[in-house]
Design an enzyme around this catalytic site. Structure first.
Site, mmCIF file in Angstrom:
data_model
loop_
_atom_site.group_PDB
_atom_site.id
_atom_site.type_symbol
_atom_site.label_atom_id
_atom_site.label_comp_id
_atom_site.label_asym_id
_atom_site.label_seq_id
_atom_site.Cartn_x
_atom_site.Cartn_y
_atom_site.Cartn_z
ATOM 1 N N ASP A 104 0.681 -1.250 0.222
ATOM 2 C CA ASP A 104 0.060 0.238 0.123
ATOM 3 C C ASP A 104 0.996 1.517 -0.512
ATOM 4 O OD1 ASP A 104 -2.660 -1.272 0.306
ATOM 5 O OD2 ASP A 104 -2.395 -1.631 2.322
HETATM 6 N N1 URA Z 1 -0.902 -5.881 3.783
HETATM 7 C C1 URA Z 1 -1.627 -4.768 4.107
HETATM 8 O O1 URA Z 1 -3.096 -4.491 4.304
HETATM 9 N N2 URA Z 1 -0.848 -3.910 3.582
HETATM 10 C C2 URA Z 1 0.150 -3.960 2.577
HETATM 11 O O2 URA Z 1 0.973 -3.356 1.981
HETATM 12 C C3 URA Z 1 0.988 -5.216 2.558
HETATM 13 C C4 URA Z 1 0.015 -6.250 3.034
#
Ligand code: URA
Length: 237
Positions: A104
């Protein structure tokens, strides 16, 4: 053995015409000597080729480790945001680079960037059970029951059933620090897993893919090439 101009053009940053011109101008050396014949055959695994004194990587594929900072998106290109591929320095850059798995925008840590689709598929496919390891700071303490249900394969709010995970509390404070290992890569997976236990992820950092740790010499935003020995660590269990 392959023609020098063909190999250089296949790296993706220069056209065949530009490669010929660069060779003609004497900017390329082969094993220490200026080379002006673009048709000379070279061995990608043994020969050392430089452009303006910089050693070029002639391998078929490249695998790059990035320490992703916050605020960068996991994509190859974007009209609005800076991407992980934008952070790849010129000497490692090639056509066709993409992140093998997404973090993310606000998640930090290990992103593998490559131009090898088969390898990416291999490390991302849940059936290969390659665990990705994250450190999460949580809003609330975790109970033993929460840990058990996360580890046994929790069902998310929308009914998505997840595979098993491994959860370890590293710092049992009011805002605990937890290590979680998952082998799937569903959208916002770690955040949604903790949300399903009534908790909230405050920060998230990926520290390891398979058995390969993010190099702690890399500052946020820095990249380096992954060696072949390190690649094996990602896929071996
Ligand atoms: N899980 C998440 O919620 N976000 C990420 O960036 C990676 C795994």
């Amino acid at each position: 053995m392959e023609r020098l101009d063909k190999i250089l053009a296949s790296q993706g940053t220069l056209s065949r015409k530009e490669v010929k011109e660069i060779i003609r101008k004497g900017r390329i050396t082969l094993n220490g000597n200026v080379v002006k014949d673009s048709s000379v055959k070279i061995d990608e695994n043994k020969d050392v080729v430089t452009l303006d004194g910089e050693v070029l990587s002639l391998k078929k594929h490249i695998y790059i480790m990035l320490n992703k900072p916050q605020g960068i998106i996991s994509a190859s290109d974007s009209d609005t945001d800076e991407t992980v591929v934008d952070l790849v320095p010129e000497e490692l850059f090639r056509k066709g680079l993409f992140p093998a798995g997404r973090l993310d925008k606000d998640t930090t840590g290990f992103v593998l960037i490559t131009d090898d689709g088969d390898f990416a598929h291999r490390i991302l496919s849940p059936k290969n059970h390659i665990f990705k390891t994250y450190i999460a700071e949580l809003q609330h303490k975790l109970s033993d029951d929460d840990i058990k249900s996360l580890e046994n394969g929790i069902v998310l709010g929308d009914g998505t059933e997840l595979k098993e995970s491994k959860v370890e509390v590293i710092e049992d404070t009011d805002k605990p620090l937890v290590r979680i290992q998952i082998c799937e890569g569903k959208y916002h997976q770690v955040k949604r897993m903790f949300a399903a236990t009534g908790n909230k992820v405050l920060t998230l950092h990926r520290e390891k893919m398979g058995e390969l740790y993010l190099d702690n010499n890399l500052k946020p935003g820095e990249c380096r090439e992954i060696t072949s020995d390190e690649l094996v660590k990602i896929i071996s269990k």
